[in-house]
Design an enzyme around this catalytic site. Structure first.
Site, PDB file in Angstrom:
ATOM      1  N   LYS A 213      34.832  49.749  47.933  1.00  0.00           N
ATOM      2  CA  LYS A 213      35.716  48.860  48.680  1.00  0.00           C
ATOM      3  C   LYS A 213      36.772  48.332  47.712  1.00  0.00           C
ATOM      4  CE  LYS A 213      36.492  44.966  49.299  1.00  0.00           C
ATOM      5  NZ  LYS A 213      37.748  44.153  49.059  1.00  0.00           N
ATOM      6  N   GLY A 267      35.823  41.016  39.581  1.00  0.00           N
ATOM      7  CA  GLY A 267      36.760  40.089  40.196  1.00  0.00           C
ATOM      8  C   GLY A 267      36.565  38.687  39.664  1.00  0.00           C
ATOM      9  N   SER A 268      36.939  37.708  40.450  1.00  0.00           N
ATOM     10  CA  SER A 268      36.898  36.317  39.999  1.00  0.00           C
ATOM     11  C   SER A 268      35.467  35.807  39.926  1.00  0.00           C
ATOM     12  CB  SER A 268      37.707  35.427  40.943  1.00  0.00           C
ATOM     13  OG  SER A 268      37.022  35.256  42.176  1.00  0.00           O
ATOM     14  N   THR A 269      35.261  34.808  39.073  1.00  0.00           N
ATOM     15  CA  THR A 269      33.941  34.207  38.944  1.00  0.00           C
ATOM     16  C   THR A 269      33.520  33.538  40.241  1.00  0.00           C
ATOM     17  OG1 THR A 269      34.156  33.919  36.550  1.00  0.00           O
ATOM     18  CG2 THR A 269      32.613  32.469  37.688  1.00  0.00           C
ATOM     19  N   GLY A 272      32.339  36.198  42.537  1.00  0.00           N
ATOM     20  CA  GLY A 272      31.100  36.731  41.984  1.00  0.00           C
ATOM     21  C   GLY A 272      29.912  35.834  42.279  1.00  0.00           C
ATOM     22  N   GLU A 289      31.307  41.724  36.746  1.00  0.00           N
ATOM     23  CA  GLU A 289      32.279  41.605  35.654  1.00  0.00           C
ATOM     24  C   GLU A 289      33.330  40.633  36.152  1.00  0.00           C
ATOM     25  OE1 GLU A 289      35.277  41.403  33.658  1.00  0.00           O
ATOM     26  OE2 GLU A 289      35.860  43.378  34.436  1.00  0.00           O
TER      27      GLU A 289
END
Length: 522
Positions: A213, A267-269, A272, A289
């Protein structure tokens, strides 16, 4: 030497940042012609539109114009993709036929290499990445990782026998590594091809099946991959599926689906954490990550007039939209004013603008939302005492495009918003330190721990500092930590697990212990 000549020399050096190079004639021919993207997705071996017929626009961040359309995946499309991936894993020999996996991956590699220039041009158009910076991570370096994974598919030791140990409740023991199952690979827009390769290629090599995706801001690199896989490879139906929803709530279905064995996200924390929470409801594996706030430490013995301008310039690559890019620079307090002037000079000489121009290094931000967020964080920094030395706003010379000027902030409190939060734009915070211990302390004063950078003519001294930084990757003296055999990932809130290398390959494997006794031996 005249100031003009010095500026020209600096611009020339800046154009070589992180392996940047003059684009080929083939790339520029495609750039000038324009890119027509693939609209369809890949589900169960077929190129298909959305089940609803809906489509969404792919917008050029440089012109703010619609490039074209792409299928807008629905919840039903996600379900069909997961169903196909589950069936392919459970009912075919994909997970155990190592040679066939390598064969399919090498077909994929050949197809991608034949279309590398088109992939470069696609990145320029849909991501706004400067064309001269697309020759490596955005194209050839990412594609060139595929043979590494094809070789890993056949050479990895999937089963090994331990030495006999009669005392260990069983005389013989085997350790077996088996493919994890169905992988939901969720990738970002800033390095779209590279992040897809660090998930899709090793997952397939390990024997997993995949639902990819991509970010809705950059769908065409993924749909081009879908076309190549469908038309030029022998991947069985369902082994690799590529879906393009515009709605991230639809994408979350991948994390919730009990048929998905691991959610592999870059992507962003914040996102995540959300995916990790969703997956925890069913104890699903996650590999994350996430964000970073990397420190660039200039040790006291560095000739800063040669190093600082280029070290600071790294933040303009990808318009600062990179989780590992060094957004905090630490210099000794005795050189702070000198470093300020050098960075100001570099940023005001930075070649930025239309990413189709082969001389440009820094293009636009990905969206207006992203640009507004960056400008808001600059304002927050100023409100907390930071000073804008150069940049800080929209460049007056562009009447369209989501551009932000290369920006230097000084007098930044190490605990302030701009020193702690990931800005994801061309905004550098310059921080002074008293001694090396103080530099290490400041670098480690972060909830992130993804990457770091150290500079010194004394390599052992630099390595000593690198070992003390609580980050997953450290670059010393201008090197970089990207390659298929190099583990990529971070400490703390920068993520869980690793991509690439043997460590990254292991993310797509389950571990089974088999104990064999002697009950029927005479």
């Amino acid at each position: 030497m005249s100031v003009q000549l010095e500026t020209d020399e600096l611009k020339s050096s800046l154009r070589g940042l992180l392996g940047s190079a003059d684009p080929s004639e083939a790339t520029m021919a495609i750039i000038e012609q324009g890119v027509v993207g693939e609209e369809r997705m890949l589900i169960d071996g077929e190129l298909v539109g959305s089940s609803s017929g809906a489509m969404f626009a792919n917008v050029d961040p440089t012109t703010e114009q619609v490039l074209g359309m792409v299928a807008d995946a629905t919840a039903d499309d996600i379900d069909r993709a997961v169903t196909a991936a589950r069936r392919a894993f459970d009912t075919t020999d994909w997970s155990t036929n190592h040679e066939f996996r390598a064969h399919c991956l090498m077909q994929f590699y050949d197809a991608m290499m034949r279309n590398a220039e088109l992939l470069r041009a696609t990145t320029v158009y849909e991501a706004g990445i400067a064309v001269r910076t697309t020759n490596s991570i955005h194209s050839y370096a990412a594609i060139s990782s595929i043979p590494y994974w094809a070789q890993m598919a056949t050479s990895y030791e999937y089963e090994r026998q331990l030495p006999d140990r009669p005392w260990a409740y069983g005389d013989r023991h085997r350790i077996r590594y088996e493919a994890v199952g169905v992988v939901a690979a969720i990738t970002p827009w800033n390095f779209p091809l590279a992040t897809a390769m660090t998930k899709v290629a090793p997952a397939l090599a390990a024997g997993a099946t995949v639902v990819l995706k991509p970010a809705p801001q950059t769908p065409w690199h993924a749909t081009l991959m879908a076309k190549l896989i469908a038309e030029e490879t022998d991947f069985p139906a369902g082994v690799i599926n590529i879906v393009t929803p515009s709605d991230n709530d639809v994408a979350e279905l991948l994390a919730r689906d009990p048929r998905v064995d691991i959610v592999h996200f870059t992507g962003s924390t914040a996102v995540g954490k959300k995916l990790m929470s969703i997956a925890s409801d069913r104890i699903a594996r996650v590999a994350l990550e996430l964000g970073g706030k990397s420190a660039n430490i200039i040790l006291p013995d560095v000739p800063i007039e040669h190093v600082v301008p280029l070290a600071a310039g790294m933040l303009s690559v990808n318009a600062g939209q990179g989780c590992v890019l060094p957004s905090r620079m630490l210099v000794h307090e005795s050189r702070y004013d000198e470093a300020t002037e050098l960075i100001k000079f570099a940023y005001e000489a930075m070649p930025f603008g239309d990413p189709r121009d082969p001389d440009v290094v820094q293009g636009p931000q990905i969206t207006e939302t992203q640009r507004s967020r960056i400008l808001g964080l600059i304002d927050a920094g100023v409100a907390q005492g930071a000073r804008v030395v150069t940049g800080g706003g929209k460049p007056a010379e562009f009447d369209h495009g989501f551009f932000v000027e290369p920006t230097l902030l000084t007098h930044v409190d190490e605990n302030s918003t701009v020193a702690q939060r990931e800005i994801f734009g061309p905004v550098l915070s310059l921080l002074p330190y008293k001694d090396v211990d103080d530099a290490v302390r400041i670098a480690n004063n972060s909830t992130y721990g993804l990457a770091g950078y150290v500079w010194s003519p004394d390599e052992e001294a630099a390595l000593g500092v690198a070992r003390r930084i609580r980050s997953g990757m450290i670059a010393v003296n201008g090197s970089f930590f990207y390659g298929p055999d190099l583990p990529w990932g971070g400490y703390k809130e920068s993520g869980l697990g690793r991509e690439s290398g043997a460590e990254g390959f292991a993310e797509f494997l389950e571990v089974k212990t088999i104990a064999v006794g002697r009950a029927f031996e005479q």
